[in-house]
Scaffold this motif. Structure first.
Motif, PDB file in Angstrom:
ATOM      1  N   ALA A 175       0.818  -1.211   0.000  1.00  0.00           N
ATOM      2  CA  ALA A 175       0.000   0.000   0.000  1.00  0.00           C
ATOM      3  C   ALA A 175       0.851   1.261   0.000  1.00  0.00           C
ATOM      4  N   SER A 176       0.273   2.354  -0.497  1.00  0.00           N
ATOM      5  CA  SER A 176       0.894   3.671  -0.352  1.00  0.00           C
ATOM      6  C   SER A 176       0.809   4.084   1.108  1.00  0.00           C
ATOM      7  N   LYS A 177       1.864   4.757   1.589  1.00  0.00           N
ATOM      8  CA  LYS A 177       1.915   5.164   2.992  1.00  0.00           C
ATOM      9  C   LYS A 177       1.919   6.680   3.104  1.00  0.00           C
ATOM     10  N   ALA A 178       1.056   7.196   3.963  1.00  0.00           N
ATOM     11  CA  ALA A 178       1.065   8.618   4.311  1.00  0.00           C
ATOM     12  C   ALA A 178       1.656   8.725   5.710  1.00  0.00           C
ATOM     13  N   GLU A 179       2.865   9.256   5.790  1.00  0.00           N
ATOM     14  CA  GLU A 179       3.590   9.294   7.059  1.00  0.00           C
ATOM     15  C   GLU A 179       3.912  10.727   7.469  1.00  0.00           C
ATOM     16  N   VAL A 180       4.258  10.870   8.723  1.00  0.00           N
ATOM     17  CA  VAL A 180       4.619  12.130   9.378  1.00  0.00           C
ATOM     18  C   VAL A 180       3.402  13.058   9.453  1.00  0.00           C
ATOM     19  N   PHE A 181       2.614  12.869  10.502  1.00  0.00           N
ATOM     20  CA  PHE A 181       1.478  13.729  10.803  1.00  0.00           C
ATOM     21  C   PHE A 181       1.966  14.900  11.654  1.00  0.00           C
ATOM     22  N   VAL A 182       1.337  16.072  11.440  1.00  0.00           N
ATOM     23  CA  VAL A 182       1.778  17.283  12.129  1.00  0.00           C
ATOM     24  C   VAL A 182       0.635  17.872  12.941  1.00  0.00           C
ATOM     25  N   ASP A 183       0.995  18.637  13.951  1.00  0.00           N
ATOM     26  CA  ASP A 183       0.047  19.388  14.753  1.00  0.00           C
ATOM     27  C   ASP A 183      -0.623  20.421  13.844  1.00  0.00           C
ATOM     28  N   ARG A 184      -1.937  20.384  13.761  1.00  0.00           N
ATOM     29  CA  ARG A 184      -2.651  21.277  12.847  1.00  0.00           C
ATOM     30  C   ARG A 184      -2.451  22.745  13.217  1.00  0.00           C
ATOM     31  N   GLN A 185      -2.178  23.016  14.484  1.00  0.00           N
ATOM     32  CA  GLN A 185      -1.996  24.400  14.920  1.00  0.00           C
ATOM     33  C   GLN A 185      -0.585  24.900  14.658  1.00  0.00           C
ATOM     34  N   SER A 186       0.426  24.141  15.075  1.00  0.00           N
ATOM     35  CA  SER A 186       1.807  24.623  14.974  1.00  0.00           C
ATOM     36  C   SER A 186       2.496  24.225  13.681  1.00  0.00           C
TER      37      SER A 186
END
Length: 668
Positions: free
Chosen positions: A55-66
């Motif tokens: 599968a394709s991977k979506a990695e590195v989630f970020v804080d929506r505010q900062s």
């Protein structure tokens, strides 16, 4: 300092594991190549099976505010084939014992839009199949940490599973957090079926309840700038020959009222005319058994807006809106103005990738016909324009309203304009709105000019104020803290100056507001409002406190308003409570006590016991002064096949009615 150390520790872990940390500039418009499923994954919450390895991977989630990478990371996986889109999430959590999820009813996350939809751990995928980068075109699928699915489809869709479509989900707790799987059928979505290869918009979200933290893959920011969403490239959508699909939902409603038998029958129909265009019809609809919203008793100088709950009007409702992002003057189409009809029809959807249309007609034979037409064109990622037309033709009333609107955003700046004209007896007036706003990170600022003439008559709309022109403005700041005793804040000020066209003062008002939520989930609100309306003064202070601010299963609150209303001393109390008992019993209470030249009271008590995700007992009691109404019901609905409702009493009467009804809704 702690946030900086946490970010540094995360980056160090990424370097040690060989995972690349994207630069800030690459955290928007992120690209995810499409991968076809060699073997369809089993939807059981376990993502360790081999199907997900390709599968394709979506990695590195970020804080929506900062915009910084979060400490507890998430990995999203995507596969697809000719029938389904498959999504999986692996949600890491250093404190897995604090993961919370309690909702068990399908679509519960979006059932009440007046509340924050994020009140438990959940993950979400948004699909922009036409890649218009327009929030109205997003289909959103969410699953909580125990596997309960919730969906909001672009344009709106009726709640019956045969119409909304069935998709599957599952979740599983793991030693390091939890995992989620989704299987979404292509037939639930509108998409460019004629294209051999397409790029679609996609994004992934996670809400971590014990941290009150929104994290995101392609960072559209706090203000949801959809043009920054991710890109799912190289997708080959199904291109089999399209076959129109007709769905029928006939119903029968035998009953008994007071001293006689009753019977009613009708049918609802839905047909997909094209992959992008839907038709809906309703013959002799039943509205009496639908629990309507209860009008409040708080002091108001205007008619109160009451939300619509009737399925016919909810279906495709997003295609009939004319609105600005903030401070609408009202609604050019307010479906509650149509109390009933014999035959209703509507067509809505896309007539091109950038053009949408909605056409609605409701006819009461030989008495009245109401028609609404709405067209909208997307000029580019951040601009659109459209027109609106409504007509009421009744025995003693003929009225037409036409409007054109424009919406454009340039970075953090937006400009929106609406011009409308009414025509017919006792009409002929116009309305103009020019609205400019600024949105960036924690701040929203608005300045708006309104002009509505006294002859602007909209019988099928909700325009609470007329015969004025003037300015309204506000500025608001909000944000979140990740550490310490407080979690979020919001504060701002507003001002309004409206005059009559003859130069006389109409309304002048100003005020301030603030809210604060603590780490222990207490919420506090404050408002100070001052107004002079045609020489009559309002001057109030409002204080509110809520325990369990984000937990509807154990929430208690009280709002107190005191001061002067309409030139008279006044006090308004609004206690609220909601509680879950015995794991399946939900009880909620909302009270209102207004002391203004006498005391007016209203109490609303609602109870619901879930036997299963599709079966429940429930009821509501509404007591207002000397009037009391209650009803009881049994519901077996929400799945495929026949829905059954058994109701004692009238849900929308002023006083209790001796009435029994049995409603059966069939599906074909």
């Amino acid at each position: 300092m702690k946030l900086a150390l946490a970010a540094l520790a995360f980056i160090s872990c990424c370097i040690a594991s060989g995972q690349q940390v994207p630069a800030q500039g690459s955290l928007v418009r992120r690209v995810l190549p499409a991968e076809a499923a060699k073997t369809p994954p089993v939807i059981d919450g376990d993502i360790s099976e081999s199907a997900w390895q390709s599968a394709s991977k979506a990695e590195v989630f970020v804080d929506r505010q900062s915009g910084n990478p979060v400490a507890d990371q998430t990995i999203a996986y995507v596969l697809y084939d000719a029938k389904y889109i498959y999504i999986a999430f692996h949600c890491l959590d250093r404190q897995p014992d604090l993961i919370e999820a309690r909702e068990t009813q399908r679509d519960s996350k979006y059932a009440n839009q007046t509340q924050n939809p994020n009140n438990e751990d959940n993950v979400t995928v948004s699909l922009d199949t036409y890649f218009t980068k327009d929030s109205a075109d997003l289909s959103i699928f969410s699953v909580n940490a125990i596997g309960t699915p919730s969906a909001k489809l672009s344009g709106g869709r009726g709640g019956k599973l045969e119409w909304k479509g069935k998709w599957d989900s599952a979740a599983k707790r793991t030693p390091d957090g939890y995992t989620v799987e989704m299987r979404i059928p292509w037939e639930m979505l509108n998409y460019p079926a004629g294209k051999k290869v397409a790029t679609m918009g996609i994004n992934f979200y996670r809400y971590q309840n014990h941290k009150k933290l929104d994290s995101i893959w392609s960072n559209v920011g706090q203000n949801s700038r959809i043009e920054l969403e991710g890109q799912w490239t190289g997708v080959q959508p199904p291109h089999a020959a399209f076959k129109p699909k007709l769905s029928l939902l006939p119903y029968v409603l035998p009953g008994w009222k007071t001293d006689r038998g009753t019977f009613r029958a009708g049918i609802d129909a839905r047909e997909t005319l094209t992959p992008d265009l839907t038709a809906v019809g309703s013959l002799n609809p039943d509205f009496a058994t639908i629990e309507g919203a209860v009008e409040g008793i708080a002091f108001s100088r205007q008619e109160r807006f009451i939300p619509e709950r009737r399925p016919f009007f909810l279906e495709g409702q997003d295609f009939f809106n004319v609105q600005t992002r903030f401070n609408d003057i009202g609604a050019f189409f307010y479906s509650r103005r149509i109390p009933t009809f014999d035959l209703g029809t509507k067509v809505y959807g896309k007539i091109s990738p950038v053009d949408t249309i909605g056409v609605l007609n409701a006819t009461e034979f030989n008495r009245r016909s109401d028609t609404v037409v709405r067209f909208r064109h997307s000029i580019n990622d951040t601009s659109s324009a459209g027109f609106f037309l409504s007509n009421k033709a009744a025995l003693n009333d003929e009225n037409t309203v036409a409007a054109v609107d424009q919406h454009a955003r340039f970075g953090p700046y937006s400009l929106e304009t609406v011009w409308a004209k009414s025509m017919g007896p006792n009409a002929g007036g116009s309305a103009i709105v020019v609205s400019g706003n600024y949105q960036k990170r924690n701040n929203t600022t608005l300045l708006q000019y309104d002009m509505i003439s006294s002859r602007f008559r909209v019988p099928d709309g909700y325009i609470p104020y007329k015969n004025y022109h003037g300015f309204f403005g506000f500025t608001d700041y909000n944000g979140q803290w990740r550490n310490g005793e407080f979690r979020s804040y919001d504060y701002g000020v507003y001002g309004l100056v409206w005059d009559r066209f003859n130069g006389a003062h109409y309304q002048q008002s100003a005020g301030s507001f603030a809210s604060l939520v603590t780490k222990s989930d207490w919420g506090f609100t404050f408002a100070h409002d001052y107004a002079v309306v045609e020489g009559q003064m309002d001057h109030t202070v409002t204080l509110g406190v809520t325990s369990g601010f984000s937990n509807r299963f154990r929430r208690f609150g009280l709002n107190v308003q005191t001061g002067i209303l309409g030139g008279q001393k006044a006090t308004f109390l609004a206690p609220t409570a909601s509680l879950r008992l015995l794991k399946h019993m939900d009880i909620s209470y909302g009270g209102s006590i207004l002391n203004l030249q006498g005391v007016t009271k209203q109490h609303i008590l609602t109870a619901n016991y879930e036997l299963s995700p599709t079966r429940s007992f429930g009821g509501r009691l509404v007591a207002q002064d000397s009037d009391t109404n209650w009803y009881l019901s049994y519901r077996s609905a929400g799945g495929k096949g026949t829905d059954l409702y058994f109701i004692i009493g009238d849900p929308n009467a002023r006083r209790f009615t001796r009435q029994v009804q049995l409603k059966l809704v069939f599906a074909y």
